[in-house]
Design a protein around this motif. Structure first.
Motif, PDB file in Angstrom:
ATOM      1  N   ALA A 176      -0.335   2.034 -21.670  1.00  0.00           N
ATOM      2  CA  ALA A 176      -0.835   2.097 -20.297  1.00  0.00           C
ATOM      3  C   ALA A 176      -1.761   0.925 -20.031  1.00  0.00           C
ATOM      4  O   ALA A 176      -2.444   0.433 -20.943  1.00  0.00           O
ATOM      5  N   ARG A 177      -1.792   0.476 -18.772  1.00  0.00           N
ATOM      6  CA  ARG A 177      -2.725  -0.595 -18.426  1.00  0.00           C
ATOM      7  C   ARG A 177      -3.309  -0.352 -17.032  1.00  0.00           C
ATOM      8  O   ARG A 177      -2.755   0.398 -16.233  1.00  0.00           O
ATOM      9  N   HIS A 178      -4.421  -1.003 -16.795  1.00  0.00           N
ATOM     10  CA  HIS A 178      -5.163  -0.811 -15.547  1.00  0.00           C
ATOM     11  C   HIS A 178      -5.451  -2.184 -14.957  1.00  0.00           C
ATOM     12  O   HIS A 178      -6.096  -3.021 -15.599  1.00  0.00           O
ATOM     13  N   GLU A 179      -4.952  -2.430 -13.754  1.00  0.00           N
ATOM     14  CA  GLU A 179      -5.193  -3.696 -13.069  1.00  0.00           C
ATOM     15  C   GLU A 179      -6.083  -3.428 -11.860  1.00  0.00           C
ATOM     16  O   GLU A 179      -5.761  -2.596 -11.008  1.00  0.00           O
ATOM     17  N   VAL A 180      -7.229  -4.125 -11.817  1.00  0.00           N
ATOM     18  CA  VAL A 180      -8.262  -3.864 -10.817  1.00  0.00           C
ATOM     19  C   VAL A 180      -8.247  -4.937  -9.732  1.00  0.00           C
ATOM     20  O   VAL A 180      -8.167  -6.139 -10.025  1.00  0.00           O
ATOM     21  N   LEU A 181      -8.348  -4.487  -8.488  1.00  0.00           N
ATOM     22  CA  LEU A 181      -8.473  -5.393  -7.350  1.00  0.00           C
ATOM     23  C   LEU A 181      -9.947  -5.402  -6.934  1.00  0.00           C
ATOM     24  O   LEU A 181     -10.427  -4.424  -6.348  1.00  0.00           O
ATOM     25  N   PRO A 182     -10.665  -6.469  -7.235  1.00  0.00           N
ATOM     26  CA  PRO A 182     -12.107  -6.496  -6.961  1.00  0.00           C
ATOM     27  C   PRO A 182     -12.430  -6.320  -5.479  1.00  0.00           C
ATOM     28  O   PRO A 182     -11.821  -6.954  -4.610  1.00  0.00           O
ATOM     29  N   GLY A 183     -13.359  -5.406  -5.219  1.00  0.00           N
ATOM     30  CA  GLY A 183     -13.859  -5.223  -3.868  1.00  0.00           C
ATOM     31  C   GLY A 183     -12.930  -4.483  -2.925  1.00  0.00           C
ATOM     32  O   GLY A 183     -13.259  -4.302  -1.753  1.00  0.00           O
ATOM     33  N   ARG A 184     -11.793  -4.024  -3.413  1.00  0.00           N
ATOM     34  CA  ARG A 184     -10.819  -3.370  -2.536  1.00  0.00           C
ATOM     35  C   ARG A 184     -11.007  -1.852  -2.553  1.00  0.00           C
ATOM     36  O   ARG A 184     -11.389  -1.275  -3.565  1.00  0.00           O
ATOM     37  N   GLY A 185     -10.682  -1.223  -1.419  1.00  0.00           N
ATOM     38  CA  GLY A 185     -10.818   0.218  -1.291  1.00  0.00           C
ATOM     39  C   GLY A 185      -9.498   0.939  -1.457  1.00  0.00           C
ATOM     40  O   GLY A 185      -8.557   0.434  -2.070  1.00  0.00           O
ATOM     41  N   HIS A 186      -9.416   2.125  -0.859  1.00  0.00           N
ATOM     42  CA  HIS A 186      -8.252   2.991  -1.042  1.00  0.00           C
ATOM     43  C   HIS A 186      -7.071   2.591  -0.168  1.00  0.00           C
ATOM     44  O   HIS A 186      -5.923   2.849  -0.511  1.00  0.00           O
ATOM     45  N   PHE A 187      -7.374   1.970   0.960  1.00  0.00           N
ATOM     46  CA  PHE A 187      -6.317   1.638   1.924  1.00  0.00           C
ATOM     47  C   PHE A 187      -6.027   0.150   1.847  1.00  0.00           C
ATOM     48  O   PHE A 187      -6.922  -0.673   2.040  1.00  0.00           O
ATOM     49  N   LEU A 188      -4.788  -0.180   1.550  1.00  0.00           N
ATOM     50  CA  LEU A 188      -4.400  -1.549   1.223  1.00  0.00           C
ATOM     51  C   LEU A 188      -3.409  -2.076   2.247  1.00  0.00           C
ATOM     52  O   LEU A 188      -2.377  -1.447   2.515  1.00  0.00           O
ATOM     53  N   ALA A 189      -3.726  -3.215   2.817  1.00  0.00           N
ATOM     54  CA  ALA A 189      -2.856  -3.806   3.835  1.00  0.00           C
ATOM     55  C   ALA A 189      -2.912  -5.323   3.723  1.00  0.00           C
ATOM     56  O   ALA A 189      -3.722  -5.880   2.977  1.00  0.00           O
ATOM     57  N   GLY A 190      -2.039  -6.000   4.463  1.00  0.00           N
ATOM     58  CA  GLY A 190      -2.055  -7.459   4.495  1.00  0.00           C
ATOM     59  C   GLY A 190      -1.824  -8.070   3.129  1.00  0.00           C
ATOM     60  O   GLY A 190      -0.896  -7.689   2.408  1.00  0.00           O
ATOM     61  N   SER A 191      -2.678  -9.014   2.745  1.00  0.00           N
ATOM     62  CA  SER A 191      -2.516  -9.698   1.466  1.00  0.00           C
ATOM     63  C   SER A 191      -2.715  -8.733   0.296  1.00  0.00           C
ATOM     64  O   SER A 191      -2.115  -8.908  -0.769  1.00  0.00           O
ATOM     65  N   ASP A 192      -3.549  -7.689   0.480  1.00  0.00           N
ATOM     66  CA  ASP A 192      -3.741  -6.694  -0.579  1.00  0.00           C
ATOM     67  C   ASP A 192      -2.453  -5.909  -0.809  1.00  0.00           C
ATOM     68  O   ASP A 192      -2.068  -5.633  -1.952  1.00  0.00           O
ATOM     69  N   GLU A 193      -1.788  -5.555   0.279  1.00  0.00           N
ATOM     70  CA  GLU A 193      -0.509  -4.854   0.162  1.00  0.00           C
ATOM     71  C   GLU A 193       0.497  -5.716  -0.594  1.00  0.00           C
ATOM     72  O   GLU A 193       1.191  -5.243  -1.500  1.00  0.00           O
ATOM     73  N   ALA A 194       0.584  -6.984  -0.237  1.00  0.00           N
ATOM     74  CA  ALA A 194       1.536  -7.886  -0.887  1.00  0.00           C
ATOM     75  C   ALA A 194       1.227  -8.029  -2.374  1.00  0.00           C
ATOM     76  O   ALA A 194       2.143  -8.056  -3.212  1.00  0.00           O
ATOM     77  N   ASP A 195      -0.068  -8.107  -2.712  1.00  0.00           N
ATOM     78  CA  ASP A 195      -0.491  -8.234  -4.104  1.00  0.00           C
ATOM     79  C   ASP A 195      -0.072  -7.005  -4.903  1.00  0.00           C
ATOM     80  O   ASP A 195       0.532  -7.106  -5.982  1.00  0.00           O
ATOM     81  N   VAL A 196      -0.385  -5.830  -4.377  1.00  0.00           N
ATOM     82  CA  VAL A 196      -0.043  -4.586  -5.068  1.00  0.00           C
ATOM     83  C   VAL A 196       1.466  -4.454  -5.233  1.00  0.00           C
ATOM     84  O   VAL A 196       1.958  -4.089  -6.305  1.00  0.00           O
ATOM     85  N   CYS A 197       2.202  -4.761  -4.196  1.00  0.00           N
ATOM     86  CA  CYS A 197       3.661  -4.638  -4.260  1.00  0.00           C
ATOM     87  C   CYS A 197       4.256  -5.570  -5.315  1.00  0.00           C
ATOM     88  O   CYS A 197       5.180  -5.184  -6.048  1.00  0.00           O
ATOM     89  N   ALA A 198       3.743  -6.776  -5.401  1.00  0.00           N
ATOM     90  CA  ALA A 198       4.233  -7.724  -6.403  1.00  0.00           C
ATOM     91  C   ALA A 198       3.954  -7.213  -7.820  1.00  0.00           C
ATOM     92  O   ALA A 198       4.817  -7.296  -8.703  1.00  0.00           O
ATOM     93  N   ARG A 199       2.759  -6.669  -8.023  1.00  0.00           N
ATOM     94  CA  ARG A 199       2.409  -6.140  -9.349  1.00  0.00           C
ATOM     95  C   ARG A 199       3.306  -4.960  -9.720  1.00  0.00           C
ATOM     96  O   ARG A 199       3.805  -4.866 -10.854  1.00  0.00           O
ATOM     97  N   VAL A 200       3.489  -4.055  -8.770  1.00  0.00           N
ATOM     98  CA  VAL A 200       4.284  -2.862  -9.043  1.00  0.00           C
ATOM     99  C   VAL A 200       5.753  -3.219  -9.276  1.00  0.00           C
ATOM    100  O   VAL A 200       6.385  -2.698 -10.200  1.00  0.00           O
TER     101      VAL A 200
END
Length: 211
Positions: A176-200
């Protein structure tokens, strides 16, 4: 398309590729508007499709076109089990679970119960729902201890996710691994959404690769 559960069916939307592994994408809490058309859920499915995977999104029981009665999380993990079985029945050699918030929790409960899933990507995993209830925590640890590839990804400013708890779970489990997005909250949109989608999508493609 319809996914059979126990005496009722769920509505879903699938993108199928012959011979490809599949990602079952699970949506956030219905009480807060979570549905299979949640923007991040749609984006996660699209990213997995772009990575060459089949995908399946669905509405949990009692929502929109899904039959049955919503139970607030008591039985919704059975919907995930049914979705995995449906994807396998369509010919997917392996199935990964992808969940956002409540969807990640239900995916973990499904895995703990023996769902035929090869991996789990948990976005913004809502540990605060578990509280300190030993039985609830034990279910997640049982899921983790099935030794499937597992990704936690989310922000360190997420009010619903206790980062230290995730770190403790992952520290003792090399699969198992844990990837942290610094300063980000529970609701992800815009560039945060794109980042999460690429990782997943990257994780899911690698975790379901069939020799």
């Amino acid at each position: 398309m319809r996914i059979p559960v126990d005496g009722f069916t769920l509505e879903g939307e699938a993108h199928l590729v012959d011979g490809a592994a599949a990602a079952v994408v699970c949506h956030p809490h219905p009480a807060f508007g979570g549905r299979m058309d949640n923007p991040l859920v749609v984006a996660l499915a699209a990213a997995c499709q772009a990575a060459g995977l089949s995908t399946l999104r669905f509405n949990f029981r009692g929502l929109d076109g899904s039959e049955g009665t919503a139970t607030g999380g008591l039985e919704e993990h059975q919907d995930v089990v049914a979705a995995v079985a449906w994807a396998r029945a369509q010919g997917a050699p392996r199935v990964a679970l992808v969940g956002y918030s409540f969807g990640a929790l239900m995916a973990a409960r499904a895995l703990a119960g023996g769902a035929d899933a090869a991996a789990l990507a948990a976005v913004a995993f809502p540990t605060t729902i578990l509280g300190d209830a030993p039985d609830r925590v034990a279910v997640i640890e049982r899921a983790l201890d099935r030794r499937r590839p597992w990704l936690f990804v989310g922000g360190d400013a997420d009010q619903f996710c206790e980062i230290d708890r995730l770190r403790a779970w992952v520290a003792a489990r090399p699969w198992a691994r844990h990837e942290v997005l610094p300063g980000r909250g529970h609701f992800l949109a815009g560039s945060d959404e794109a980042d999460v989608c690429a990782r997943v999508a990257h994780f899911t493609r690698e975790a379901t690769c069939v020799p």
